[in-house]
Design a protein around this motif. Structure first.
Motif, PDB file in Angstrom:
ATOM      1  N   UNK A  80      -1.877  -2.578  33.858  1.00 40.95           N
ATOM      2  CA  UNK A  80      -1.390  -3.815  34.010  1.00 40.95           C
ATOM      3  C   UNK A  80       0.012  -3.546  32.961  1.00 40.95           C
ATOM      4  N   UNK A  81      -0.293  -2.725  31.919  1.00 37.51           N
ATOM      5  CA  UNK A  81       0.885  -2.658  30.914  1.00 37.51           C
ATOM      6  C   UNK A  81       1.891  -1.949  31.193  1.00 37.51           C
ATOM      7  N   UNK A  82       1.511  -0.575  32.058  1.00 37.85           N
ATOM      8  CA  UNK A  82       2.449   0.498  32.373  1.00 37.85           C
ATOM      9  C   UNK A  82       2.904   0.458  33.785  1.00 37.85           C
ATOM     10  N   UNK A  83       2.005   0.288  34.794  1.00 39.01           N
ATOM     11  CA  UNK A  83       2.221   0.438  36.316  1.00 39.01           C
ATOM     12  C   UNK A  83       2.771  -0.968  36.696  1.00 39.01           C
ATOM     13  N   UNK A  99       7.270 -16.473  22.175  1.00 39.20           N
ATOM     14  CA  UNK A  99       5.826 -17.110  21.772  1.00 39.20           C
ATOM     15  C   UNK A  99       4.810 -16.394  22.547  1.00 39.20           C
ATOM     16  N   UNK A 100       4.611 -16.385  23.918  1.00 45.32           N
ATOM     17  CA  UNK A 100       3.509 -15.368  24.540  1.00 45.32           C
ATOM     18  C   UNK A 100       3.653 -14.024  24.118  1.00 45.32           C
ATOM     19  N   UNK A 101       4.837 -13.436  23.798  1.00 51.27           N
ATOM     20  CA  UNK A 101       4.690 -12.096  23.610  1.00 51.27           C
ATOM     21  C   UNK A 101       4.122 -11.752  22.269  1.00 51.27           C
ATOM     22  N   UNK A 102       4.094 -12.441  21.162  1.00 52.86           N
ATOM     23  CA  UNK A 102       3.640 -12.262  19.726  1.00 52.86           C
ATOM     24  C   UNK A 102       2.204 -12.810  19.650  1.00 52.86           C
ATOM     25  N   UNK A 103       1.798 -13.978  20.547  1.00 55.93           N
ATOM     26  CA  UNK A 103       0.498 -14.678  20.395  1.00 55.93           C
ATOM     27  C   UNK A 103      -0.340 -13.818  21.236  1.00 55.93           C
ATOM     28  N   UNK A 104      -0.043 -13.787  22.615  1.00 54.03           N
ATOM     29  CA  UNK A 104      -1.016 -13.072  23.499  1.00 54.03           C
ATOM     30  C   UNK A 104      -0.841 -11.643  23.626  1.00 54.03           C
ATOM     31  N   UNK A 105       0.257 -10.920  23.462  1.00 48.62           N
ATOM     32  CA  UNK A 105       0.642  -9.423  23.389  1.00 48.62           C
ATOM     33  C   UNK A 105      -0.219  -9.388  21.924  1.00 48.62           C
ATOM     34  N   UNK A 287       0.514   2.445  24.267  1.00 45.46           N
ATOM     35  CA  UNK A 287       1.320   1.703  25.313  1.00 45.46           C
ATOM     36  C   UNK A 287       1.464   0.207  25.029  1.00 45.46           C
ATOM     37  N   UNK A 288       0.641  -0.545  24.471  1.00 46.50           N
ATOM     38  CA  UNK A 288       0.735  -1.789  24.019  1.00 46.50           C
ATOM     39  C   UNK A 288       1.811  -2.093  22.893  1.00 46.50           C
ATOM     40  N   UNK A 292       5.350  -4.057  23.645  1.00 45.75           N
ATOM     41  CA  UNK A 292       6.056  -4.982  22.439  1.00 45.75           C
ATOM     42  C   UNK A 292       7.340  -4.684  22.052  1.00 45.75           C
ATOM     43  N   UNK A 293       7.367  -3.272  21.773  1.00 44.49           N
ATOM     44  CA  UNK A 293       8.902  -2.774  21.069  1.00 44.49           C
ATOM     45  C   UNK A 293       9.960  -3.045  22.251  1.00 44.49           C
ATOM     46  N   UNK A 294       9.687  -2.607  23.501  1.00 45.07           N
ATOM     47  CA  UNK A 294      10.714  -3.069  24.621  1.00 45.07           C
ATOM     48  C   UNK A 294      11.029  -4.381  24.559  1.00 45.07           C
ATOM     49  N   UNK A 295       9.985  -5.328  24.747  1.00 44.59           N
ATOM     50  CA  UNK A 295      10.181  -6.670  24.894  1.00 44.59           C
ATOM     51  C   UNK A 295      10.701  -7.289  23.865  1.00 44.59           C
TER      52      UNK A 295
END
Length: 324
Positions: A80-83, A99-105, A287-288, A292-295
């Motif tokens: 999910x995260x890479x491919x 919001x979704x990035x910090x909460x869900x990620x 990877x996570x 999150x860094x890229x996003x």
């Protein structure tokens, strides 16, 4: 070997088609029952896209192959995260709602770290499984409450993803309720049968070629059961809704860890194979963090960042097969 490969392939196909039918039937029945699109997106669509992983892991745990079960959980989240996000970002740079990035990620990252710590210390217990399931229920309740007033998170993005799918398949065409229920039931039967054949074929292949069940779970099973998320994310990117792919992946990662991991722990408590504890989980944590860094930089995942994610997935896939 030929029979095992055929069983594996048939299991993949039946599992994926069954998952699609399950989502279609469940969404239609839920709509007829008066459920909101928000609640449908958060629960049924999120659960439905993770149904292949759930059935494969439960069947593996029940059959005494926890390596395949946990390899599938960790491998699916790596895919999910890479491919998937790498592929979607190459098609269209991905805008990232904060919001979704910090909460869900963030929740997926914390759950991954927690699973890794538990695996290295006390081992996987039934209490850990129920803890994961409780955390999932709490997350769903909070996310639904939060997005009733500001629908920008994973559930809203799941809802948009479902809208993209139904636009192509005319899901909302009027049809009798009995047909929707029949579609739901057929989907359930297919994912159960497909999951069983998938695990049987994978176990036989692992035995024949001398590959561990954990590596089979991290690679072949994980890629196969992640196909629904891959297809949905590619469709979303081509339609210019790249953020839907992010919501699809974040939601799927949470369901994989908390629902599938929780159920697997309850069914088959014990230790996680060393390949996953020493390699799979640390890689998923890294990877996570990278995702999150890229996003977080520029609030988007650019094409070159997507290329890096995709390259890293290919490298780890080759390493899995050759060295682990």
């Amino acid at each position: 070997m030929l029979i095992a490969s055929f069983t594996l392939l048939v299991g993949f196909v039946v599992l994926i088609v069954g998952g699609e039918l399950l989502v279609r039937g469940a969404v239609r029945v839920a709509e007829r029952a008066g459920m909101s699109q928000l609640l449908i997106g958060l629960t049924i669509v999120g659960f439905g896209t993770s149904a292949p992983e759930l059935v494969a892991s439960v069947e593996a745990a029940r059959s005494g192959s926890p390596g395949i079960a946990w390899g599938n959980v960790v491998g699916s989240n790596l895919a999910n995260s890479l491919l998937i996000l790498g592929t979607a970002s190459l098609i269209l740079p991905m805008v990232v709602p904060r919001g979704p990035l910090w909460r869900d990620g963030g929740l997926a990252l914390i759950a991954t770290i927690g699973l890794w710590i538990v695996a290295r210390t006390s081992g996987i217990t039934i209490a850990v499984g129920f803890g994961f399931l409780t955390l999932l229920l709490a997350y769903l309740g909070y996310a639904y409450w939060a997005e009733k007033t500001q629908p920008v998170g994973a559930s809203a993005l799941h809802e948009k993803a479902e809208s993209l799918e139904v636009a192509d398949t005319h899901l909302h065409d009027e049809q009798p309720l009995w047909r929707s229920i029949l579609t739901l039931l057929v989907g359930m039967v297919m994912i159960v049968a497909g999951g069983r054949w998938l695990v049987q074929g994978a176990v036989e292949i692992a035995f024949i070629i001398g590959m561990s069940e954990a590596v089979i779970g991290l690679t072949v099973i994980a890629i196969g059961t992640s196909l629904p998320e891959l297809v949905t994310s590619i469709i979303a990117a081509y339609k210019g809704a790249s953020a839907v792919a992010l919501g699809n992946v974040l939601g799927s990662n949470i369901f994989n860890l908390l629902l599938i991991g929780g159920v697997t722990a309850v069914i088959s408590p014990g230790s996680i194979p060393i390949e996953i504890t020493n390699y799979g989980l640390p890689l998923l944590i890294a990877a996570s963090l990278l995702l999150m860094l890229f996003a977080a930089t520029g609030r988007k995942i650019s094409r070159w960042e997507g290329a890096i994610l995709l390259f890293l997935y290919m490298v780890q896939l080759i390493y899995n097969v050759v060295a682990v």
